[in-house]
Design a protein around this motif. Structure first.
Motif, short mmCIF file in Angstrom:
data_model
loop_
_atom_site.label_atom_id
_atom_site.label_comp_id
_atom_site.label_asym_id
_atom_site.label_seq_id
_atom_site.Cartn_x
_atom_site.Cartn_y
_atom_site.Cartn_z
N GLY A 116 27.71 51.02 48.11
CA GLY A 116 26.72 50.06 47.64
C GLY A 116 25.65 49.74 48.67
O GLY A 116 24.62 49.14 48.36
N LEU A 117 25.90 50.13 49.93
CA LEU A 117 24.93 49.86 51.00
C LEU A 117 23.99 51.03 51.23
O LEU A 117 23.09 50.95 52.08
CB LEU A 117 25.67 49.53 52.32
N GLY A 118 24.18 52.13 50.49
CA GLY A 118 23.29 53.29 50.66
C GLY A 118 24.08 54.58 50.69
O GLY A 118 25.32 54.56 50.71
N THR A 119 23.35 55.70 50.71
CA THR A 119 24.00 57.00 50.59
C THR A 119 24.30 57.66 51.93
O THR A 119 24.89 58.74 51.98
CB THR A 119 23.11 57.96 49.77
N GLU A 120 23.87 57.05 53.05
CA GLU A 120 24.10 57.69 54.34
C GLU A 120 25.59 57.87 54.60
O GLU A 120 26.41 57.06 54.16
CB GLU A 120 23.54 56.86 55.51
N PRO A 121 25.96 58.90 55.35
CA PRO A 121 27.38 59.07 55.72
C PRO A 121 27.81 58.02 56.75
O PRO A 121 26.98 57.37 57.38
CB PRO A 121 27.40 60.47 56.34
N ILE A 122 29.11 57.88 56.90
CA ILE A 122 29.66 57.01 57.95
C ILE A 122 29.70 57.83 59.23
O ILE A 122 30.31 58.90 59.26
CB ILE A 122 31.09 56.56 57.57
N THR A 123 29.04 57.36 60.28
CA THR A 123 28.96 58.17 61.50
C THR A 123 29.61 57.52 62.73
O THR A 123 30.01 58.22 63.65
CB THR A 123 27.49 58.48 61.85
N HIS A 124 29.70 56.19 62.74
CA HIS A 124 30.24 55.51 63.92
C HIS A 124 31.13 54.35 63.51
O HIS A 124 30.85 53.66 62.52
CB HIS A 124 29.12 54.96 64.81
N GLU A 139 41.84 55.94 60.95
CA GLU A 139 42.13 57.35 60.66
C GLU A 139 41.26 57.86 59.50
O GLU A 139 40.64 58.92 59.59
CB GLU A 139 43.61 57.53 60.35
N TRP A 140 41.21 57.11 58.42
CA TRP A 140 40.43 57.61 57.27
C TRP A 140 38.92 57.57 57.57
O TRP A 140 38.18 58.46 57.14
CB TRP A 140 40.79 56.90 55.97
N LEU A 141 38.50 56.58 58.33
CA LEU A 141 37.07 56.50 58.65
C LEU A 141 36.66 57.64 59.59
O LEU A 141 35.57 58.21 59.47
CB LEU A 141 36.73 55.14 59.26
N HIS A 142 37.57 58.00 60.49
CA HIS A 142 37.30 59.16 61.35
C HIS A 142 37.22 60.43 60.51
O HIS A 142 36.32 61.26 60.67
CB HIS A 142 38.37 59.29 62.42
N ALA A 143 38.16 60.56 59.58
CA ALA A 143 38.16 61.75 58.70
C ALA A 143 36.88 61.79 57.87
O ALA A 143 36.38 62.86 57.53
CB ALA A 143 39.39 61.72 57.81
N ALA A 144 36.34 60.61 57.57
CA ALA A 144 35.10 60.55 56.77
C ALA A 144 33.86 60.81 57.64
O ALA A 144 32.75 60.88 57.12
CB ALA A 144 34.99 59.18 56.10
N GLY A 145 34.05 60.91 58.96
CA GLY A 145 32.92 61.28 59.82
C GLY A 145 32.61 60.35 60.97
O GLY A 145 31.65 60.58 61.71
N ALA A 146 33.40 59.30 61.15
CA ALA A 146 33.07 58.33 62.19
C ALA A 146 33.61 58.71 63.56
O ALA A 146 34.79 59.05 63.70
CB ALA A 146 33.62 56.96 61.80
N LYS A 147 32.74 58.63 64.55
CA LYS A 147 33.18 58.67 65.94
C LYS A 147 33.64 57.26 66.28
O LYS A 147 32.98 56.28 65.94
CB LYS A 147 32.00 59.05 66.84
N ILE A 148 34.80 57.15 66.95
CA ILE A 148 35.36 55.81 67.19
C ILE A 148 35.14 55.38 68.64
O ILE A 148 35.46 56.12 69.59
CB ILE A 148 36.87 55.77 66.85
#
Ligand SMILES: [Zn+2]
Length: 335
Positions: A116-124, A139-148
């Motif tokens: 709902g906040l936009g189409t950009e990927p999760i990166t961080h 874990e799931w946010l990292h799998a979705a593309g986030a550097k932690i």
């Protein structure tokens, strides 16, 4: 109501002794608080039963069914409430930057809220500290593309077995993908989505891994669990927290903000300000003084609780998971 009585009796047993200071229910009070914030109430009988199975199950059950509510803060910064601690999100062309990860079972609700906040990927993803209700979604946010990104001690706590005596719980090492890969000791800065994001270590406070996250241009600060808005805070002595650390962190928070700053607490009403932060600090100092005086007089912990050193604050601050007796015991341990 019946379940409320069940839980209260449980607490009373815990208060008087045979158990570790923090009851099993207190396994991770900030998790419970998050779950309760989202459900707005006490446990249902089914949840009370879940408690008997273990607080982790309870928290997961609660978070799994809790809604995630989006608050627009300022510029491209939003806040998601309802999955453990309050989650801030910075959006823009560099991708979504999350401050805290919530609880993993909230993934469907969080995914919808993030979409709902936009189409950009999760990166961080930045963790304000190591606790489950702020890092379980790593874990799931990292799998979705986030550097932690986190403070050194957050990585350490998440990487090793943590026996938390007072919670009667062993935290196992997190999965490899959940471990922060970009860590720092005292200060770190990110330039993302046109925003300067400053990360700053508090030193020992609510734990020994807490950081503040400042969105400089928007003038928004996430204080993590060094700040609980309008409710008594949990303090995790088992991994380096203390009442004095909480007061020092409150002083640092006050020095870092102005009357225009939006302040995000780890728990409690999520959009706050300097005046409320000051009230929190004054409450901590006053209760510390009262409890310290009782301890100097030689009162035992239970005698200190019975003397009700928080009495003048209870109507406002004692209405949540960390109740007056519990908070008194936490303060007593540190004075
Ligand atoms: Zn916490």
């Amino acid at each position: 109501m019946e379940s409320q009585h069940t839980i209260r009796r449980y607490d009373e047993r815990a208060a008087y002794g045979q158990r570790p200071m923090i009851s099993r229910r207190g396994f991770c009070l900030c998790c419970v608080a998050g779950a309760f914030a989202a459900t707005n109430g006490w446990l249902t009988p089914r949840e009370a039963y879940a408690e008997a199975r273990g607080i982790v199950s309870l928290i997961k059950d609660s978070a799994a069914s809790s809604p995630v509510v989006t608050h627009k803060l300022r510029d491209n910064i939003s806040l998601l409430e309802g999955s453990g601690g309050n989650i801030a999100v910075l959006t823009g062309p560099d991708g979504k930057v999350l401050i805290d990860a919530g609880i993993s079972v909230s993934r469907p609700q969080l995914t919808r809220a993030l979409a709902g906040l936009g189409t950009e990927p999760i990166t961080h993803l930045v963790n304000t500290h190591w606790h489950f209700d702020h890092a379980d979604g790593n874990e799931w946010l990292h799998a979705a593309g986030a550097k932690i990104i986190a403070q050194d001690n957050t990585r350490k706590h998440l990487s090793e077995i943590r026996r938390v005596e007072d919670w009667d719980y062993n935290f196992l090492p997190s999965a490899a993908g959940a471990i922060p890969t970009e860590v720092f000791a005292t200060d770190h800065q990110l330039k993302l989505n046109g925003s300067t994001v400053r990360l700053k270590y508090y030193g020992p406070a609510h734990t020994n891994s807490d950081i503040s996250v400042t969105f400089e241009e928007a003038d928004v600060v996430h204080a993590g669990d060094t700040y609980w808005n309008g409710i008594y805070p949990f303090i995790d002595y088992s991994t380096g927290g203390s009442i004095d650390g909480m007061i020092a962190a409150s002083d640092a928070n006050l020095a870092a903000v102005t009357d225009k700053t939006i302040v995000i607490p780890g728990h409690g009403q999520p959009v706050s300000n300097k005046a409320e932060l000051r009230e929190f600090r004054e409450m901590l100092v006053a209760v510390r003084e009262n409890v310290s005086e009782l301890k100097k007089q030689g009162r035992s912990r239970d005698e200190a609780v019975a003397a009700r050193p928080t009495a003048t604050f209870d109507a406002k601050w004692g209405q949540f998971v960390v109740d007056p007796g519990y908070f008194t015991r936490l303060v007593y341990q540190g004075v």
